[in-house]
Every structure is written in structure tokens, then in C-alpha cells.
Write a protein that holds these residues in place. Structure first.
Motif, mmCIF file in Angstrom:
data_model
loop_
_atom_site.group_PDB
_atom_site.id
_atom_site.type_symbol
_atom_site.label_atom_id
_atom_site.label_comp_id
_atom_site.label_asym_id
_atom_site.label_seq_id
_atom_site.Cartn_x
_atom_site.Cartn_y
_atom_site.Cartn_z
ATOM 1 N N UNK A 137 47.047 26.176 76.534
ATOM 2 C CA UNK A 137 46.281 27.286 75.934
ATOM 3 C C UNK A 137 45.216 26.742 74.994
ATOM 4 N N UNK A 138 45.582 25.741 74.211
ATOM 5 C CA UNK A 138 44.604 25.127 73.308
ATOM 6 C C UNK A 138 43.462 24.513 74.121
ATOM 7 N N UNK A 139 43.795 23.884 75.235
ATOM 8 C CA UNK A 139 42.783 23.301 76.101
ATOM 9 C C UNK A 139 41.845 24.355 76.666
ATOM 10 N N UNK A 140 42.394 25.485 77.082
ATOM 11 C CA UNK A 140 41.548 26.569 77.616
ATOM 12 C C UNK A 140 40.600 27.111 76.543
ATOM 13 N N UNK A 141 41.081 27.211 75.313
ATOM 14 C CA UNK A 141 40.223 27.676 74.218
ATOM 15 C C UNK A 141 39.110 26.661 73.949
ATOM 16 N N UNK A 142 39.458 25.377 73.953
ATOM 17 C CA UNK A 142 38.448 24.333 73.747
ATOM 18 C C UNK A 142 37.436 24.348 74.884
ATOM 19 N N UNK A 143 37.921 24.551 76.099
ATOM 20 C CA UNK A 143 37.036 24.569 77.264
ATOM 21 C C UNK A 143 35.989 25.672 77.153
ATOM 22 N N UNK A 144 36.369 26.823 76.664
ATOM 23 C CA UNK A 144 35.402 27.914 76.502
ATOM 24 C C UNK A 144 34.276 27.491 75.555
#
Length: 160
Positions: A102-109
Motif C-alpha cells: 500500500x505504501x508503494x502504491x501511494x509512492x507510485x502515485x
């Protein structure tokens, strides 16, 4: 009298050099934009690829344009930062998949937004030729005989 070098149409060899030079410049611009967000081009490529549902290390390395040892070290760092994690493949339990957290998806955005600015600058330079350029890059990618992820050729809106 010979034309000045800046007005001469590039030869085949010069075209290849220019293609490489543009690739380097684009990588540097992307890296600068992503560094401002606490990332780097390779992390962005990896995270964008695995966010689609996970990937093996070999597929991830191919997509991110990395040699396997460098990809492993990068995934280790990204795991330590809780951007990705490794899990067994449901189909073949011997294989390991890398998946986004989830943290990775937020960073990706956030990273996608930074990369979009670079993309937009190049699209503006290409103007109406942007779609043609994407097509040509796709054909060049296909001619290399190396697999590319679907929708990855050219200056597409994101790497996702």
C-alpha cells in the motif's frame, strides 16, 4: 561549400547516436524529477511494473532495464522501505513474485505525477507527431526481439 553540421540531416550512424543521446537525456530528466520526490528512475520502473499484480525477478529486471544482481539489490532496498514485498507465486510455489505494498502504491502515485511533467514536455515538443513517435518506438522495440510490457512502447501516459 559544405553545410554547417547543425543543418545536415543525420546519417544512419548519427541517428543511432542521437537516439541514444535522447534516451540518456530523458532518463536524466526523469531521474531529476523523481529525485525531487525521493525516488529514482529504476524504483519507478520497478514499482510501476509490479503494481500491476506482481512480477518475477527476471521479468522485473527486464522491464526495469537492469541486470539481475542490480535488480535484486534494488528490490532489497525497496522491501526495506516497505514499497514492495516478496511472496510465493500461487501457480508455482517455487517462484517468488515481487508485489507492491500500500505504501508503494501511494509512492507510485506521487512518482507518476512527477514523471508526467517530463512526459508532457516531450509530448509538447513532438506535437501532432507524438502518436507517430510512439508507433515508431513500438516497432523499434519489437525489432529488438526483447519482450516489452503491453502498452510500454514510446512516450505513453504512464509506465503503469
Amino acid at each position: 561549400m559544405a553545410e554547417p553540421a547543425e543543418h545536415v540531416r543525420p546519417s544512419g550512424d548519427e541517428s543511432l547516436r542521437l537516439l541514444c543521446a535522447v534516451g540518456r537525456a530523458l532518463d536524466q530528466e526523469l531521474d531529476d524529477a523523481l529525485q525531487a520526490c525521493g525516488s529514482e528512475v529504476e524504483q519507478w520502473r520497478v514499482l510501476g511494473f509490479v503494481a500491476r499484480g506482481g512480477a518475477t525477478m527476471s521479468a522485473l529486471a527486464e522491464h526495469a532495464l537492469l541486470l539481475a544482481p542490480r535488480a535484486t539489490k534494488l528490490v532489497d532496498r525497496m522491501t526495506a522501505a516497505n514499497l514492495v514485498h516478496r511472496r510465493p507465486d500461487a501457480v508455482d510455489r517455487r517462484r517468488v513474485l515481487v508485489v507492491a505494498t500500500e505504501r508503494g502504491r501511494a509512492a507510485l502515485a506521487e512518482w507518476d505525477a512527477a514523471a508526467a511533467g517530463v512526459l508532457e514536455r516531450y509530448r509538447d515538443l513532438l506535437g501532432p507527431d507524438a502518436a507517430l513517435f510512439d508507433d515508431v518506438l513500438g516497432r523499434l522495440q519489437g525489432a529488438t526481439g526483447r519482450p516489452g510490457a503491453p502498452g510500454q512502447a514510446g512516450l505513453v501516459a504512464t509506465e503503469r
